[in-house]
Motif scaffolding. Structure first.
Motif, PDB file in Angstrom:
ATOM      1  N   SER A 124      65.685  -5.810  27.361  1.00 41.12           N
ATOM      2  CA  SER A 124      65.809  -5.701  28.825  1.00 41.12           C
ATOM      3  C   SER A 124      66.790  -4.615  29.267  1.00 41.12           C
ATOM      4  O   SER A 124      67.442  -4.747  30.298  1.00 41.12           O
ATOM      5  N   TYR A 125      66.879  -3.551  28.492  1.00 35.17           N
ATOM      6  CA  TYR A 125      67.735  -2.433  28.901  1.00 35.17           C
ATOM      7  C   TYR A 125      67.065  -1.615  30.017  1.00 35.17           C
ATOM      8  O   TYR A 125      67.751  -1.006  30.840  1.00 35.17           O
ATOM      9  N   VAL A 126      65.722  -1.586  29.976  1.00 33.33           N
ATOM     10  CA  VAL A 126      64.961  -0.709  30.864  1.00 33.33           C
ATOM     11  C   VAL A 126      63.760  -1.483  31.400  1.00 33.33           C
ATOM     12  O   VAL A 126      63.178  -2.325  30.698  1.00 33.33           O
ATOM     13  N   LYS A 127      63.390  -1.206  32.641  1.00 35.65           N
ATOM     14  CA  LYS A 127      62.146  -1.725  33.192  1.00 35.65           C
ATOM     15  C   LYS A 127      61.341  -0.557  33.738  1.00 35.65           C
ATOM     16  O   LYS A 127      61.848   0.245  34.522  1.00 35.65           O
ATOM     17  N   LEU A 128      60.096  -0.471  33.327  1.00 33.40           N
ATOM     18  CA  LEU A 128      59.229   0.605  33.785  1.00 33.40           C
ATOM     19  C   LEU A 128      58.662   0.283  35.160  1.00 33.40           C
ATOM     20  O   LEU A 128      58.427  -0.877  35.497  1.00 33.40           O
ATOM     21  N   ALA A 129      58.432   1.329  35.938  1.00 32.66           N
ATOM     22  CA  ALA A 129      57.788   1.149  37.238  1.00 32.66           C
ATOM     23  C   ALA A 129      56.364   0.642  37.040  1.00 32.66           C
ATOM     24  O   ALA A 129      55.726   0.897  36.011  1.00 32.66           O
ATOM     25  N   ASP A 130      55.882  -0.090  38.029  1.00 29.35           N
ATOM     26  CA  ASP A 130      54.539  -0.662  37.939  1.00 29.35           C
ATOM     27  C   ASP A 130      53.477   0.408  37.702  1.00 29.35           C
ATOM     28  O   ASP A 130      52.436   0.138  37.089  1.00 29.35           O
ATOM     29  N   GLN A 181      52.168 -13.481  33.220  1.00 25.14           N
ATOM     30  CA  GLN A 181      53.564 -13.039  33.193  1.00 25.14           C
ATOM     31  C   GLN A 181      53.752 -11.679  32.527  1.00 25.14           C
ATOM     32  O   GLN A 181      54.815 -11.073  32.616  1.00 25.14           O
ATOM     33  N   LYS A 182      52.692 -11.186  31.868  1.00 24.24           N
ATOM     34  CA  LYS A 182      52.847  -9.999  31.039  1.00 24.24           C
ATOM     35  C   LYS A 182      52.987  -8.738  31.874  1.00 24.24           C
ATOM     36  O   LYS A 182      52.346  -8.554  32.900  1.00 24.24           O
ATOM     37  N   LYS A 183      53.840  -7.819  31.388  1.00 26.09           N
ATOM     38  CA  LYS A 183      53.952  -6.463  31.919  1.00 26.09           C
ATOM     39  C   LYS A 183      54.028  -5.536  30.716  1.00 26.09           C
ATOM     40  O   LYS A 183      55.066  -5.435  30.055  1.00 26.09           O
ATOM     41  N   ASN A 184      52.931  -4.893  30.425  1.00 27.70           N
ATOM     42  CA  ASN A 184      52.797  -4.112  29.194  1.00 27.70           C
ATOM     43  C   ASN A 184      53.115  -2.637  29.428  1.00 27.70           C
ATOM     44  O   ASN A 184      52.689  -2.055  30.422  1.00 27.70           O
ATOM     45  N   SER A 185      53.807  -2.053  28.483  1.00 24.14           N
ATOM     46  CA  SER A 185      54.218  -0.648  28.597  1.00 24.14           C
ATOM     47  C   SER A 185      53.111   0.266  28.066  1.00 24.14           C
ATOM     48  O   SER A 185      53.317   1.045  27.131  1.00 24.14           O
ATOM     49  N   ASP A 186      51.938   0.177  28.689  1.00 21.88           N
ATOM     50  CA  ASP A 186      50.782   0.924  28.185  1.00 21.88           C
ATOM     51  C   ASP A 186      51.004   2.431  28.175  1.00 21.88           C
ATOM     52  O   ASP A 186      50.499   3.134  27.300  1.00 21.88           O
ATOM     53  N   SER A 187      51.718   2.945  29.158  1.00 25.46           N
ATOM     54  CA  SER A 187      51.953   4.389  29.207  1.00 25.46           C
ATOM     55  C   SER A 187      52.668   4.865  27.946  1.00 25.46           C
ATOM     56  O   SER A 187      52.283   5.879  27.342  1.00 25.46           O
ATOM     57  N   LEU A 202      57.600   8.758  34.220  1.00 24.82           N
ATOM     58  CA  LEU A 202      57.995   7.426  33.747  1.00 24.82           C
ATOM     59  C   LEU A 202      59.509   7.293  33.697  1.00 24.82           C
ATOM     60  O   LEU A 202      60.080   6.299  34.172  1.00 24.82           O
ATOM     61  N   LEU A 203      60.170   8.296  33.110  1.00 26.68           N
ATOM     62  CA  LEU A 203      61.624   8.225  32.983  1.00 26.68           C
ATOM     63  C   LEU A 203      62.305   8.323  34.338  1.00 26.68           C
ATOM     64  O   LEU A 203      63.292   7.625  34.604  1.00 26.68           O
ATOM     65  N   ALA A 204      61.776   9.165  35.212  1.00 28.13           N
ATOM     66  CA  ALA A 204      62.387   9.338  36.534  1.00 28.13           C
ATOM     67  C   ALA A 204      62.341   8.061  37.356  1.00 28.13           C
ATOM     68  O   ALA A 204      63.234   7.809  38.175  1.00 28.13           O
ATOM     69  N   THR A 205      61.324   7.227  37.142  1.00 28.83           N
ATOM     70  CA  THR A 205      61.147   6.027  37.964  1.00 28.83           C
ATOM     71  C   THR A 205      61.588   4.743  37.277  1.00 28.83           C
ATOM     72  O   THR A 205      61.512   3.664  37.875  1.00 28.83           O
ATOM     73  N   ALA A 206      62.039   4.829  36.023  1.00 31.90           N
ATOM     74  CA  ALA A 206      62.452   3.628  35.293  1.00 31.90           C
ATOM     75  C   ALA A 206      63.763   3.078  35.856  1.00 31.90           C
ATOM     76  O   ALA A 206      64.618   3.824  36.334  1.00 31.90           O
ATOM     77  N   THR A 207      63.917   1.769  35.783  1.00 30.62           N
ATOM     78  CA  THR A 207      65.161   1.099  36.182  1.00 30.62           C
ATOM     79  C   THR A 207      65.951   0.761  34.924  1.00 30.62           C
ATOM     80  O   THR A 207      65.398   0.204  33.974  1.00 30.62           O
ATOM     81  N   VAL A 208      67.220   1.111  34.921  1.00 32.28           N
ATOM     82  CA  VAL A 208      68.091   0.853  33.771  1.00 32.28           C
ATOM     83  C   VAL A 208      69.062  -0.272  34.126  1.00 32.28           C
ATOM     84  O   VAL A 208      69.575  -0.331  35.245  1.00 32.28           O
ATOM     85  N   TYR A 209      69.323  -1.159  33.168  1.00 32.27           N
ATOM     86  CA  TYR A 209      70.192  -2.317  33.387  1.00 32.27           C
ATOM     87  C   TYR A 209      71.423  -2.205  32.491  1.00 32.27           C
ATOM     88  O   TYR A 209      71.437  -2.687  31.353  1.00 32.27           O
ATOM     89  N   PRO A 210      72.499  -1.579  33.004  1.00 28.91           N
ATOM     90  CA  PRO A 210      73.699  -1.387  32.173  1.00 28.91           C
ATOM     91  C   PRO A 210      74.364  -2.698  31.783  1.00 28.91           C
ATOM     92  O   PRO A 210      75.007  -2.768  30.725  1.00 28.91           O
TER      93      PRO A 210
END
Length: 475
Positions: free
Chosen positions: A283-289, A300-306, A363-371
């Protein structure tokens, strides 16, 4: 099934020697227009430059050249506007005519300006040097776009590294937690890889930008054509100096595929890290939808297909490279039809890489990071090396301090405590050289700031890396 009407006057650039019709299946097997039609603009621009040079040789008058140029520009406009109408002999795979972009353009040119003048265009030229020129021109333009996308990805990495510089996370070796680092340091580790890719890409572009045109089929041009004039007009930096090499070389495609494979490898490893970091276990990073998908069964699944596609498509690029290398490794010198197999992997790899780099940047520009999640994953045992270095600063040899730090790790495990929860007495029970300040070692910020040599993970060292990257990107 009704068969299409036979083309009574098929254009064959090689037709005089042959009287029999080609097996329709062989014709389909031989067809290339479905692929090389993408080179229409390069083919026409090359033809204009070739015609201009042939005014000087005396093959064409100035008036004939102007007529050719006007006709070719009209054909180009038809392609650009989507109005070019392929004739049956250009496109229908059941007819007994091999299909080439050169044939289509020359056929249409003859319709526009008449065959008497159009028929002079191909004097001294071969499909062999023509397609090699078309491919090089197309590829260098596409690599300009790929370079832009790679630079964009590097800029996004640099922007995030600067923005997120205070985030501290575990580093990993053997996929086991190792030492604390800045999240920015992880980002810049890939920036270094992509920066090397950028340098390779630029070198590859330079190698590609050499002109084959004017080499004829194999032995050269018999009319004294000025190849350097054509090179300058078409934007080439130099000539391929041997006609046999010029028509038989596809090393420039192999080199591009090798360069693309290295970029693909880096994208794949980068993706793998982010796939791991985006799992719930990390859970360090969450990708945008926009760059994820769900499950058809599990809500409940959110797959990092990209990221998985970036990782998977790298194998496609590797396959294109190895496939082409196997196709050309055993053919004799100069042009052989095996070389037609260089077009499809080139086109596919360019699109795959061009799209992948754009996806990665977005993808990287829109990702959310959880410090907070990153910091929560840190543990005192990750500072065992810092503990060893604490004693090194007191003059104890590292091999000895490494052993003593290991004993402290074992003691903490036996006590089922964090190393920072052990008492001063317990430290000094292992070795009296542990002072009353030993617990100051267990500070993650202190740990990363001590790694201050160039290339390290301290704030200053990270900013130094960012500055170096900025210079490479020219801004």
């Amino acid at each position: 099934m009704a068969q299409p009407a036979k083309n009574e006057n098929p254009i064959r650039l090689w037709g005089g020697r042959f009287t029999g019709e080609m097996d329709p299946l062989m014709n389909q097997y031989n067809e290339s227009l479905s692929l090389d039609r993408i080179f229409y603009a390069q083919d026409i621009k090359g033809s204009i430059a070739y015609a201009r040079a042939n005014v000087k040789t005396g093959i064409l008058t100035q008036e004939e050249f102007e007529k050719l140029e006007e006709g070719l520009k009209k054909v180009l406009q038809e392609w650009d506007e989507g109005k070019f109408q392929p004739a049956p002999g250009d496109e229908d795979q059941l007819l007994s005519v091999p299909l080439y972009i050169h044939t289509a353009n020359e056929r249409r040119l003859g319709e526009v300006i008449g065959t008497n003048v159009a028929g002079k265009l191909h004097t001294g030229r071969s499909r062999n040097d023509q397609i090699a020129t078309d491919m090089r021109m197309w590829l260098r333009d596409e690599l300009d776009l790929i370079e832009e996308h790679l630079v964009d990805l590097l800029k996004v990495i640099a922007q995030r590294a600067k923005q997120d510089i205070d985030y501290i996370m575990p580093s990993y070796t053997h996929l086991q937690r190792a030492q604390p680092i800045r999240w920015s340091h992880w980002l810049l580790s890939y920036a270094i890889a992509f920066q090397s890719d950028l340098e390779r890409l630029r070198f590859t572009k330079k190698n590609i930008n050499k002109l084959p045109l004017g080499s004829g089929a194999v032995a050269g041009n018999a009319f004294g054509i000025d190849r350097m004039q054509m090179a300058k007009e078409l934007g080439f930096e130099g000539l391929i100096m041997n006609s046999m090499s010029a028509v038989g070389d596809r090393d420039f495609v192999v080199e591009m595929l090798q360069c693309a494979s290295t970029i693909g490898s880096h994208l794949s490893r980068w993706s793998e890290d982010l796939i791991i970091y985006s799992t719930l276990e990390f859970s360090y990073v969450k990708l945008a939808d926009a760059y994820t998908t769900g499950s058809s069964l599990m809500p409940q699944k959110k797959n990092s297909d990209s990221l998985e596609l970036l990782r998977g498509k790298s194998g496609r690029i590797f396959g294109a490279m190895t496939g082409l290398m196997m196709s050309i490794k055993g053919i004799p010198s100069t042009y052989n039809k095996d070389l037609q197999e260089s077009v499809q992997p080139m086109l596919d790899t360019v699109k795959t890489l061009r799209d992948g780099l754009q996806i990665a940047a977005r993808l990287l520009a829109t990702a959310t990071v959880y410090p907070d999640k990153m910091r929560a994953a840190l543990s005192p045992d990750m500072l065992a090396t810092d503990l060893a270095e604490y004693l090194v600063r007191k003059g104890v040899p590292f091999r000895e301090t490494h052993h003593l730090a290991g004993k402290m790790v074992a003691l903490a495990e036996d006590e089922n405590k964090g190393m920072d929860e052990l008492t001063i007495e317990q430290f000094q029970g292992i070795d009296k050289r542990f002072g009353d300040d030993v617990l100051s070692v267990f500070d993650y910020e202190r740990s990363v700031e001590l790694k201050d040599a160039t290339g390290g993970t301290s704030r200053r060292a990270v900013l130094e890396q960012l500055e170096a990257l900025k210079k490479t990107l020219g801004g």
